[in-house]
Structure formats: structure tokens, C-alpha cells
Design a protein around this motif. Structure first.
Motif, PDB file in Angstrom:
ATOM      1  N   MET A  38     -30.962 -30.012   0.842  1.00  0.00           N
ATOM      2  CA  MET A  38     -29.815 -29.151   0.549  1.00  0.00           C
ATOM      3  C   MET A  38     -28.779 -29.899  -0.297  1.00  0.00           C
ATOM      4  O   MET A  38     -28.208 -29.322  -1.228  1.00  0.00           O
ATOM      5  CB  MET A  38     -29.173 -28.654   1.850  1.00  0.00           C
ATOM      6  CG  MET A  38     -30.052 -27.686   2.632  1.00  0.00           C
ATOM      7  SD  MET A  38     -30.423 -26.176   1.725  1.00  0.00           S
ATOM      8  CE  MET A  38     -28.831 -25.410   1.704  1.00  0.00           C
ATOM      9  N   LYS A  39     -28.544 -31.169  -0.002  1.00  0.00           N
ATOM     10  CA  LYS A  39     -27.610 -31.972  -0.798  1.00  0.00           C
ATOM     11  C   LYS A  39     -28.105 -32.112  -2.232  1.00  0.00           C
ATOM     12  O   LYS A  39     -27.326 -32.031  -3.178  1.00  0.00           O
ATOM     13  CB  LYS A  39     -27.428 -33.353  -0.175  1.00  0.00           C
ATOM     14  CG  LYS A  39     -26.571 -33.369   1.055  1.00  0.00           C
ATOM     15  CD  LYS A  39     -26.428 -34.782   1.605  1.00  0.00           C
ATOM     16  CE  LYS A  39     -25.707 -34.801   2.930  1.00  0.00           C
ATOM     17  NZ  LYS A  39     -25.644 -36.155   3.511  1.00  0.00           N
ATOM     18  N   GLN A  40     -29.412 -32.337  -2.388  1.00  0.00           N
ATOM     19  CA  GLN A  40     -29.979 -32.455  -3.732  1.00  0.00           C
ATOM     20  C   GLN A  40     -29.803 -31.162  -4.509  1.00  0.00           C
ATOM     21  O   GLN A  40     -29.457 -31.184  -5.694  1.00  0.00           O
ATOM     22  CB  GLN A  40     -31.464 -32.814  -3.648  1.00  0.00           C
ATOM     23  CG  GLN A  40     -31.745 -34.227  -3.235  1.00  0.00           C
ATOM     24  CD  GLN A  40     -33.236 -34.491  -3.072  1.00  0.00           C
ATOM     25  OE1 GLN A  40     -34.060 -33.581  -3.158  1.00  0.00           O
ATOM     26  NE2 GLN A  40     -33.580 -35.747  -2.815  1.00  0.00           N
ATOM     27  N   LYS A  41     -30.029 -30.035  -3.847  1.00  0.00           N
ATOM     28  CA  LYS A  41     -29.893 -28.741  -4.517  1.00  0.00           C
ATOM     29  C   LYS A  41     -28.442 -28.499  -4.917  1.00  0.00           C
ATOM     30  O   LYS A  41     -28.170 -28.025  -6.021  1.00  0.00           O
ATOM     31  CB  LYS A  41     -30.391 -27.625  -3.592  1.00  0.00           C
ATOM     32  CG  LYS A  41     -30.430 -26.265  -4.244  1.00  0.00           C
ATOM     33  CD  LYS A  41     -31.037 -25.218  -3.354  1.00  0.00           C
ATOM     34  CE  LYS A  41     -31.067 -23.877  -4.039  1.00  0.00           C
ATOM     35  NZ  LYS A  41     -31.639 -22.833  -3.195  1.00  0.00           N
ATOM     36  N   GLU A  42     -27.501 -28.831  -4.034  1.00  0.00           N
ATOM     37  CA  GLU A  42     -26.084 -28.667  -4.354  1.00  0.00           C
ATOM     38  C   GLU A  42     -25.673 -29.571  -5.518  1.00  0.00           C
ATOM     39  O   GLU A  42     -24.929 -29.151  -6.410  1.00  0.00           O
ATOM     40  CB  GLU A  42     -25.228 -28.964  -3.118  1.00  0.00           C
ATOM     41  CG  GLU A  42     -25.320 -27.902  -2.039  1.00  0.00           C
ATOM     42  CD  GLU A  42     -24.615 -28.311  -0.753  1.00  0.00           C
ATOM     43  OE1 GLU A  42     -23.945 -29.371  -0.738  1.00  0.00           O
ATOM     44  OE2 GLU A  42     -24.745 -27.569   0.228  1.00  0.00           O
ATOM     45  N   SER A  43     -26.169 -30.800  -5.513  1.00  0.00           N
ATOM     46  CA  SER A  43     -25.872 -31.738  -6.593  1.00  0.00           C
ATOM     47  C   SER A  43     -26.438 -31.226  -7.914  1.00  0.00           C
ATOM     48  O   SER A  43     -25.777 -31.274  -8.954  1.00  0.00           O
ATOM     49  CB  SER A  43     -26.455 -33.110  -6.262  1.00  0.00           C
ATOM     50  OG  SER A  43     -26.358 -33.971  -7.356  1.00  0.00           O
ATOM     51  N   TYR A  44     -27.647 -30.714  -7.874  1.00  0.00           N
ATOM     52  CA  TYR A  44     -28.297 -30.172  -9.067  1.00  0.00           C
ATOM     53  C   TYR A  44     -27.516 -28.968  -9.594  1.00  0.00           C
ATOM     54  O   TYR A  44     -27.282 -28.848 -10.803  1.00  0.00           O
ATOM     55  CB  TYR A  44     -29.737 -29.790  -8.713  1.00  0.00           C
ATOM     56  CG  TYR A  44     -30.579 -29.416  -9.883  1.00  0.00           C
ATOM     57  CD1 TYR A  44     -31.100 -30.387 -10.734  1.00  0.00           C
ATOM     58  CD2 TYR A  44     -30.892 -28.092 -10.152  1.00  0.00           C
ATOM     59  CE1 TYR A  44     -31.886 -30.052 -11.810  1.00  0.00           C
ATOM     60  CE2 TYR A  44     -31.677 -27.743 -11.222  1.00  0.00           C
ATOM     61  CZ  TYR A  44     -32.171 -28.729 -12.048  1.00  0.00           C
ATOM     62  OH  TYR A  44     -32.949 -28.383 -13.118  1.00  0.00           O
ATOM     63  N   ALA A  45     -27.075 -28.089  -8.683  1.00  0.00           N
ATOM     64  CA  ALA A  45     -26.303 -26.913  -9.089  1.00  0.00           C
ATOM     65  C   ALA A  45     -24.975 -27.332  -9.709  1.00  0.00           C
ATOM     66  O   ALA A  45     -24.532 -26.729 -10.694  1.00  0.00           O
ATOM     67  CB  ALA A  45     -26.076 -25.993  -7.889  1.00  0.00           C
ATOM     68  N   ALA A  46     -24.347 -28.367  -9.164  1.00  0.00           N
ATOM     69  CA  ALA A  46     -23.084 -28.862  -9.731  1.00  0.00           C
ATOM     70  C   ALA A  46     -23.303 -29.411 -11.141  1.00  0.00           C
ATOM     71  O   ALA A  46     -22.487 -29.179 -12.040  1.00  0.00           O
ATOM     72  CB  ALA A  46     -22.491 -29.939  -8.824  1.00  0.00           C
TER      73      ALA A  46
END
Length: 164
Positions: A38-46
Motif C-alpha cells: 500500500m505504501k508503494q502504491k501511494e508513493s507511485y501515485a504521488a
């Protein structure tokens, strides 16, 4: 016999305790893996949102096809997208896949669309496409049957077929 039975029982108890601790640790690892994903996905979205802001040269909150094509001509952007596991060869095609039909791509459309484009197609995506193809084929068959009926009426000279 008594000593063997007690030893066997103790062995089973120790095995059960070891197994319980191992399963608890595995469950914890799964939760940590989910949180990490989930952190990776949020970082990618940012990062995608930062890309969107950089591409939006008019600063109106939307990307036009021209803005999208312009930023994709930059070699640094191409390398960055490649690192992000996105290979965009045809900017126009990708833009139209992200666009909802109004000729502009919003930040939400961009981030959600790129997240769907990242990586290879999943079986769920393929099944969805197959479903839509079936729906389209059914609609075309109905349309063809309706047009065939009108054509038949026209060739027979039915004035009602022309709406008279």
C-alpha cells in the motif's frame, strides 16, 4: 510404556507451540507485506501526480493532448517512465485511453489510468474485455436484425417503413 507416552505427549505439545508461533509470525509478515504494498502504491501515485503537475504547463488542472505529447518528447521523462515500468510508445493512444471523452485528462483520470496501465494485463482485465466484446456483439446482432427487417420492408415497398 508410561515414559514413552509422556515423552510423545511432551513432543506433541512442543510441536504445537512451535507451530502456533510460526503461524502467528507468518500472519504478521502478510500484514506487513500488505502495508508495504500500500505504501508503494501511494508513493507511485504521488510520483504520477507530480508528473501530471509538471506536464500541465497551462496550470488549469487538466492535461491536453499537446501538453501530454510535449512532455513525453523529453528524454528524461522517457527514462523516468521506463523506471516506473511504463513504456509509452504512442502518446496519442495512451492519452485517449486515459481521457473520458472530453479531450482533457484530469489528475484523477491520469493517476487511476496509469495505475491500470502499469505492468502486464491481469486475467481480470482480459475477462472484462471479453465481456464487453460479447455485449457489443449482442448489440450489433440486434442492430443487424433490426436493419434487416427495415430493409425487407423497404424492398417490399411498405410505406410505413419510411415513416409515412
Amino acid at each position: 510404556v508410561y515414559i514413552i507416552t509422556v515423552t510423545f505427549a511432551m513432543f506433541r505439545i512442543v510441536t504445537a507451540l512451535f507451530l502456533r508461533d510460526t503461524l502467528a509470525l507468518a500472519s504478521s509478515d502478510a500484514e506487513m507485506a500488505i502495508q508495504e504494498k500500500m505504501k508503494q502504491k501511494e508513493s507511485y501515485a504521488a510520483k504520477l501526480l507530480d508528473f501530471f503537475i509538471a506536464a500541465d504547463t497551462s496550470e488549469d488542472g487538466y492535461l491536453t493532448l499537446d501538453e501530454f505529447e510535449t512532455i513525453l518528447k523529453d528524454e528524461t521523462v522517457k527514462v523516468w517512465l521506463s523506471v516506473m515500468e511504463l513504456d509509452i510508445h504512442d502518446a496519442q493512444q495512451v492519452f485517449y485511453m486515459l481521457d473520458n471523452g472530453d479531450g482533457l485528462v484530469s489528475p484523477t483520470e491520469f493517476v487511476e489510468g496509469i495505475l491500470r496501465l502499469k505492468g502486464s494485463a491481469r486475467s481480470q482485465d482480459v475477462m472484462r474485455i471479453m465481456h464487453f466484446c460479447r455485449v457489443i456483439m449482442d448489440d450489433l446482432s440486434s442492430l443487424q436484425a433490426g436493419v434487416g427487417g427495415v430493409d425487407c420492408q423497404l424492398t417490399k415497398g411498405d410505406p410505413m417503413a419510411l415513416g409515412q
